[in-house]
Design a protein around this motif. Structure first.
Motif, PDB file in Angstrom:
ATOM      1  N   ARG A 191       0.821  -1.220   0.000  1.00  0.00           N
ATOM      2  CA  ARG A 191       0.000   0.000   0.000  1.00  0.00           C
ATOM      3  C   ARG A 191       0.848   1.260   0.000  1.00  0.00           C
ATOM      4  O   ARG A 191       0.679   2.146  -0.817  1.00  0.00           O
ATOM      5  N   THR A 192       1.793   1.343   0.966  1.00  0.00           N
ATOM      6  CA  THR A 192       2.545   2.580   1.164  1.00  0.00           C
ATOM      7  C   THR A 192       3.952   2.258   1.624  1.00  0.00           C
ATOM      8  O   THR A 192       4.164   1.342   2.409  1.00  0.00           O
ATOM      9  N   ILE A 193       4.904   3.056   1.141  1.00  0.00           N
ATOM     10  CA  ILE A 193       6.287   2.963   1.589  1.00  0.00           C
ATOM     11  C   ILE A 193       6.626   4.303   2.228  1.00  0.00           C
ATOM     12  O   ILE A 193       6.456   5.357   1.606  1.00  0.00           O
ATOM     13  N   GLY A 194       7.098   4.289   3.463  1.00  0.00           N
ATOM     14  CA  GLY A 194       7.407   5.520   4.172  1.00  0.00           C
ATOM     15  C   GLY A 194       8.802   6.033   3.870  1.00  0.00           C
ATOM     16  O   GLY A 194       9.759   5.255   3.831  1.00  0.00           O
ATOM     17  N   VAL A 195       8.911   7.328   3.642  1.00  0.00           N
ATOM     18  CA  VAL A 195      10.190   7.996   3.445  1.00  0.00           C
ATOM     19  C   VAL A 195      10.291   9.114   4.481  1.00  0.00           C
ATOM     20  O   VAL A 195       9.464  10.024   4.486  1.00  0.00           O
ATOM     21  N   PRO A 196      11.283   9.054   5.383  1.00  0.00           N
ATOM     22  CA  PRO A 196      11.406  10.073   6.409  1.00  0.00           C
ATOM     23  C   PRO A 196      11.952  11.387   5.846  1.00  0.00           C
ATOM     24  O   PRO A 196      12.938  11.385   5.108  1.00  0.00           O
ATOM     25  N   VAL A 197      11.288  12.487   6.192  1.00  0.00           N
ATOM     26  CA  VAL A 197      11.696  13.811   5.722  1.00  0.00           C
ATOM     27  C   VAL A 197      11.734  14.781   6.898  1.00  0.00           C
ATOM     28  O   VAL A 197      10.974  14.652   7.851  1.00  0.00           O
ATOM     29  N   THR A 198      12.621  15.770   6.828  1.00  0.00           N
ATOM     30  CA  THR A 198      12.754  16.734   7.916  1.00  0.00           C
ATOM     31  C   THR A 198      11.824  17.930   7.759  1.00  0.00           C
ATOM     32  O   THR A 198      11.536  18.615   8.730  1.00  0.00           O
ATOM     33  N   ASP A 199      11.363  18.204   6.560  1.00  0.00           N
ATOM     34  CA  ASP A 199      10.472  19.332   6.293  1.00  0.00           C
ATOM     35  C   ASP A 199       9.413  18.832   5.308  1.00  0.00           C
ATOM     36  O   ASP A 199       9.691  18.675   4.119  1.00  0.00           O
ATOM     37  N   GLN A 200       8.209  18.585   5.811  1.00  0.00           N
ATOM     38  CA  GLN A 200       7.185  17.983   4.973  1.00  0.00           C
ATOM     39  C   GLN A 200       6.748  18.900   3.825  1.00  0.00           C
ATOM     40  O   GLN A 200       6.479  18.416   2.726  1.00  0.00           O
ATOM     41  N   ASP A 201       6.693  20.208   4.044  1.00  0.00           N
ATOM     42  CA  ASP A 201       6.314  21.116   2.965  1.00  0.00           C
ATOM     43  C   ASP A 201       7.360  21.103   1.847  1.00  0.00           C
ATOM     44  O   ASP A 201       7.016  21.068   0.660  1.00  0.00           O
ATOM     45  N   ARG A 202       8.626  21.114   2.212  1.00  0.00           N
ATOM     46  CA  ARG A 202       9.704  21.051   1.215  1.00  0.00           C
ATOM     47  C   ARG A 202       9.644  19.724   0.471  1.00  0.00           C
ATOM     48  O   ARG A 202       9.828  19.663  -0.745  1.00  0.00           O
ATOM     49  N   ALA A 203       9.356  18.633   1.184  1.00  0.00           N
ATOM     50  CA  ALA A 203       9.260  17.321   0.550  1.00  0.00           C
ATOM     51  C   ALA A 203       8.100  17.275  -0.435  1.00  0.00           C
ATOM     52  O   ALA A 203       8.242  16.762  -1.547  1.00  0.00           O
ATOM     53  N   VAL A 204       6.949  17.814  -0.050  1.00  0.00           N
ATOM     54  CA  VAL A 204       5.803  17.860  -0.963  1.00  0.00           C
ATOM     55  C   VAL A 204       6.164  18.654  -2.209  1.00  0.00           C
ATOM     56  O   VAL A 204       5.875  18.231  -3.333  1.00  0.00           O
ATOM     57  N   ALA A 205       6.820  19.792  -2.037  1.00  0.00           N
ATOM     58  CA  ALA A 205       7.217  20.603  -3.188  1.00  0.00           C
ATOM     59  C   ALA A 205       8.103  19.792  -4.130  1.00  0.00           C
ATOM     60  O   ALA A 205       7.942  19.856  -5.353  1.00  0.00           O
ATOM     61  N   ALA A 255       0.199   9.220 -10.952  1.00  0.00           N
ATOM     62  CA  ALA A 255      -1.217   9.101 -11.304  1.00  0.00           C
ATOM     63  C   ALA A 255      -1.553   7.646 -11.600  1.00  0.00           C
ATOM     64  O   ALA A 255      -0.841   6.972 -12.341  1.00  0.00           O
ATOM     65  N   GLY A 256      -2.609   7.145 -10.982  1.00  0.00           N
ATOM     66  CA  GLY A 256      -3.075   5.791 -11.234  1.00  0.00           C
ATOM     67  C   GLY A 256      -2.341   4.684 -10.497  1.00  0.00           C
ATOM     68  O   GLY A 256      -2.743   3.534 -10.578  1.00  0.00           O
ATOM     69  N   ALA A 257      -1.273   5.002  -9.797  1.00  0.00           N
ATOM     70  CA  ALA A 257      -0.502   3.968  -9.092  1.00  0.00           C
ATOM     71  C   ALA A 257      -1.250   3.480  -7.850  1.00  0.00           C
ATOM     72  O   ALA A 257      -1.918   4.252  -7.170  1.00  0.00           O
ATOM     73  N   ALA A 258      -1.104   2.211  -7.556  1.00  0.00           N
ATOM     74  CA  ALA A 258      -1.732   1.638  -6.364  1.00  0.00           C
ATOM     75  C   ALA A 258      -0.890   1.894  -5.117  1.00  0.00           C
ATOM     76  O   ALA A 258      -1.416   2.081  -4.027  1.00  0.00           O
ATOM     77  N   THR A 259       0.422   1.889  -5.265  1.00  0.00           N
ATOM     78  CA  THR A 259       1.329   2.069  -4.131  1.00  0.00           C
ATOM     79  C   THR A 259       1.688   3.540  -3.999  1.00  0.00           C
ATOM     80  O   THR A 259       1.971   4.208  -4.992  1.00  0.00           O
ATOM     81  N   THR A 260       1.691   4.035  -2.754  1.00  0.00           N
ATOM     82  CA  THR A 260       2.020   5.432  -2.498  1.00  0.00           C
ATOM     83  C   THR A 260       3.314   5.538  -1.689  1.00  0.00           C
ATOM     84  O   THR A 260       3.770   4.565  -1.102  1.00  0.00           O
ATOM     85  N   ILE A 261       3.864   6.745  -1.680  1.00  0.00           N
ATOM     86  CA  ILE A 261       5.004   7.079  -0.830  1.00  0.00           C
ATOM     87  C   ILE A 261       4.480   7.999   0.264  1.00  0.00           C
ATOM     88  O   ILE A 261       3.882   9.034  -0.030  1.00  0.00           O
ATOM     89  N   ALA A 262       4.680   7.618   1.512  1.00  0.00           N
ATOM     90  CA  ALA A 262       4.284   8.452   2.644  1.00  0.00           C
ATOM     91  C   ALA A 262       5.489   9.294   3.057  1.00  0.00           C
ATOM     92  O   ALA A 262       6.561   8.753   3.332  1.00  0.00           O
ATOM     93  N   LEU A 263       5.318  10.605   3.067  1.00  0.00           N
ATOM     94  CA  LEU A 263       6.373  11.535   3.477  1.00  0.00           C
ATOM     95  C   LEU A 263       6.214  11.773   4.971  1.00  0.00           C
ATOM     96  O   LEU A 263       5.517  12.691   5.397  1.00  0.00           O
ATOM     97  N   VAL A 264       6.831  10.915   5.761  1.00  0.00           N
ATOM     98  CA  VAL A 264       6.634  10.914   7.215  1.00  0.00           C
ATOM     99  C   VAL A 264       7.684  11.780   7.906  1.00  0.00           C
ATOM    100  O   VAL A 264       8.811  11.896   7.429  1.00  0.00           O
ATOM    101  N   PRO A 265       7.317  12.399   9.027  1.00  0.00           N
ATOM    102  CA  PRO A 265       8.300  13.209   9.756  1.00  0.00           C
ATOM    103  C   PRO A 265       9.475  12.353  10.234  1.00  0.00           C
ATOM    104  O   PRO A 265       9.287  11.290  10.824  1.00  0.00           O
ATOM    105  N   ALA A 266      10.679  12.815   9.944  1.00  0.00           N
ATOM    106  CA  ALA A 266      11.884  12.121  10.413  1.00  0.00           C
ATOM    107  C   ALA A 266      11.978  12.268  11.923  1.00  0.00           C
ATOM    108  O   ALA A 266      11.477  13.225  12.510  1.00  0.00           O
ATOM    109  N   GLY A 267      12.628  11.314  12.550  1.00  0.00           N
ATOM    110  CA  GLY A 267      12.813  11.348  13.995  1.00  0.00           C
ATOM    111  C   GLY A 267      13.859  10.337  14.404  1.00  0.00           C
ATOM    112  O   GLY A 267      14.577   9.781  13.571  1.00  0.00           O
TER     113      GLY A 267
END
Length: 127
Positions: free
Chosen positions: A13-27, A56-68
């Motif tokens: 379903r989803t693969i998590g990628v840790p990011v330090t700034d979620q807005d920058r990651a979304v951009a 677009a159309g993909a079943a698997t997503t990337i979750a941009l999760v807060p790093a910690g």
């Protein structure tokens, strides 16, 4: 090896990628790589938001999760994204200042290259 075990698991379903700034990651993932933002919801327990992006159309997503402490940014994600023309995307991303690796053209293997998001997380682009 023992007997094969059956499972109720049906997909990834989803693969998590840790990011330090979620807005920058979304951009980066949306505006630079062109993925769609599918979910963006505040989750107090995460200390940020639950954000999912995907082609677009993909079943698997990337979750941009807060790093910690448990999930540090700057990892090799193992994620391989598929494109129709790896050379064209490699050129475009390099011109836009994205940190891309060498375009690899090995015999019998599709063209591919690596790239890094703003947190240094590694992804692969494969034709």
């Amino acid at each position: 090896m023992g007997e094969r075990v059956t499972t109720p698991i049906t997909a990834i379903r989803t693969i998590g990628v840790p990011v330090t700034d979620q807005d920058r990651a979304v951009a980066f993932y949306v505006d630079v790589l062109g993925l769609d933002k599918r979910v963006d919801a505040p989750v107090e327990q995460l200390g940020g938001r639950w954000i999912e992006v995907a082609p677009a159309g993909a079943a698997t997503t990337i979750a941009l999760v807060p790093a910690g402490a448990e999930a540090k940014a700057g990892v090799e994600t193992g994620i391989r994204l598929t494109v129709a023309d790896a050379a064209a995307l490699h050129k475009e991303l390099a011109e836009r200042g994205v940190e891309v690796g060498e375009l690899l053209n090995w015999p019998g293997v599709p063209p591919m290259f690596s790239l890094r998001d703003p947190d240094g997380n590694g992804l692969e682009i494969v034709e």
